[in-house]
Design an enzyme around this catalytic site. Structure first.
Site, short mmCIF file in Angstrom:
data_model
loop_
_atom_site.label_atom_id
_atom_site.label_comp_id
_atom_site.label_asym_id
_atom_site.label_seq_id
_atom_site.Cartn_x
_atom_site.Cartn_y
_atom_site.Cartn_z
CG LEU A 107 14.64 24.20 42.24
CD1 LEU A 107 15.52 23.29 43.09
CD2 LEU A 107 15.24 24.34 40.83
CG HIS A 167 13.88 22.78 38.03
ND1 HIS A 167 12.78 23.56 38.29
CD2 HIS A 167 14.59 23.46 37.11
CE1 HIS A 167 12.82 24.66 37.58
NE2 HIS A 167 13.92 24.64 36.85
CD GLU A 192 14.78 15.66 25.20
OE1 GLU A 192 13.56 15.41 25.14
OE2 GLU A 192 15.65 14.93 24.70
CD GLN A 225 18.98 26.63 28.53
OE1 GLN A 225 18.80 27.83 28.76
NE2 GLN A 225 18.65 25.69 29.40
CB SER A 274 10.17 28.79 37.04
OG SER A 274 11.03 27.70 37.28
NE ARG A 275 10.21 33.60 32.04
CZ ARG A 275 11.46 33.28 31.68
NH1 ARG A 275 11.70 32.10 31.13
NH2 ARG A 275 12.45 34.13 31.84
O1 PAF Z 1 17.53 26.59 31.80
C1 PAF Z 1 17.87 27.36 32.72
O2 PAF Z 1 17.33 27.35 33.83
C2 PAF Z 1 18.97 28.38 32.47
O3 PAF Z 1 18.90 28.89 31.18
C3 PAF Z 1 20.37 27.84 32.77
C4 PAF Z 1 20.75 26.68 31.87
C5 PAF Z 1 20.44 27.40 34.23
C6 PAF Z 1 21.41 28.95 32.56
O4 PAF Z 1 21.14 30.05 33.35
#
Ligand code: PAF
Length: 285
Positions: free
Chosen positions: A37, A41, A152, A157, A190-191
């Site tokens: 995190l 996050h 966002e 996603q 995180s990357r």
């Molecule tokens: O965005 C993320 O960290 C992941 O893709 C999620 C939504 C937790 C699903 O594993």
């Protein structure tokens, strides 16, 4: 001193706890994460807090959304630190299941969303959004939240999750939280921890180039020209390769050849071996 955070490790234990909260009339928010995190996050948890009485965060590095050559094994895992950070921003419960608890022997279901999942990261990472949709459907069903918060930063996603929530009548209020950026504009991820010092400096060109492309588009430049100039600028700044730099409709993610309504500029590029994504709103003047 921050209180230690309660942790549950199975979907059944999670559902038991949230059902008790629901019976007590509590409004529940869910913040799904893969851990490692950072401030981005924590901003999701703060937004969740503002919309609910209790906040559940999940930390689960979901193997189903990683391709065979991707970074599943080296993806950072630091549960104790994550739990402390979550407690510090008022999270009430951490759901941190094992892979076996989420996908027991015999697990055979895949949730697949068409349309918004196609192209962009869906094109570059085959199967990725099936993995995301499957785990998010499981999390929404097990946690039964009133509201769920997603960043966002993973814009495609977010649209995939909105679609599955609507199509499957899950009925959760899905909130998108704005991207949190470092001082030089790089979107928090995180990357980013994978970047060497040199690559970290190069990565700062992503938001700069995107802002320049956005400004050109909003000033009326032809879309194809602005995108080609942006790709060339990224490569000139030292980016190793550009997976995509595209302008899409902000909701349907349909490709746009001209800017006519709310749009989104989306990029995925490799800096060294690290794949970074980012996006920005583009609004016609
Ligand atoms: O965005 C993320 O960290 C992941 O893709 C999620 C939504 C937790 C699903 O594993």
């Amino acid at each position: 001193m921050t209180q230690s955070l309660a942790i549950v490790r199975t979907p059944e234990a999670l559902t038991e706890q949230v059902d008790a909260w629901r019976r007590a009339g509590k409004r529940i928010a869910l913040v799904p994460t893969m851990g490692a995190l950072h401030e981005g996050h924590l901003s999701l948890v703060r937004l969740a807090r503002a919309h609910a009485d209790v906040v559940v965060a999940s930390v689960f590095v979901n193997p189903k959304q990683f391709g065979p050559t991707e970074d599943l094994d080296r993806y950072p895992r630091q549960e104790a630190r994550d739990a402390e950070l979550l407690a510090s921003v008022g999270c009430d419960l951490l759901f941190a299941p094992t892979v076996e608890a989420m996908y027991p022997q015999g697990f055979a279901t895949t949730v697949s969303v068409t349309g918004v999942s196609e192209g962009l990261c869906g094109g570059a990472r085959p199967g990725h959004f099936d993995g995301v949709a499957t785990v998010v459907a499981k999390l929404l069903i097990a946690a039964r939240p009133h509201v769920a918060v997603f960043g966002e930063k993973d814009y495609q996603q977010l649209q995939v999750i909105r679609r599955l929530n609507a199509d499957l009548n899950i009925g959760v209020d899905i909130l998108g939280a704005p991207i949190v950026r470092e001082a030089d504009g790089l979107a928090m991820s995180s990357r980013n921890a994978y970047l060497s010092t040199t690559d970290r400096a190069i990565a700062a060109c992503l938001p700069q180039v995107m802002a320049a492309v956005r400004d050109r588009l909003e000033a009326g430049a032809p879309v194809a020209d602005a995108l080609a100039a942006g790709t060339a600028a990224l490569l000139a700044a030292g980016v190793s390769s550009v997976d995509y730099l595209e302008l899409r409709d902000a909701r349907s993610l349909a490709p746009l050849e001209q800017l006519s309504g709310a749009a989104r500029l989306l990029v995925a590029a490799r800096v060294g071996a690290t794949r970074l994504i980012d996006n920005m709103a583009v609004t016609p003047r």
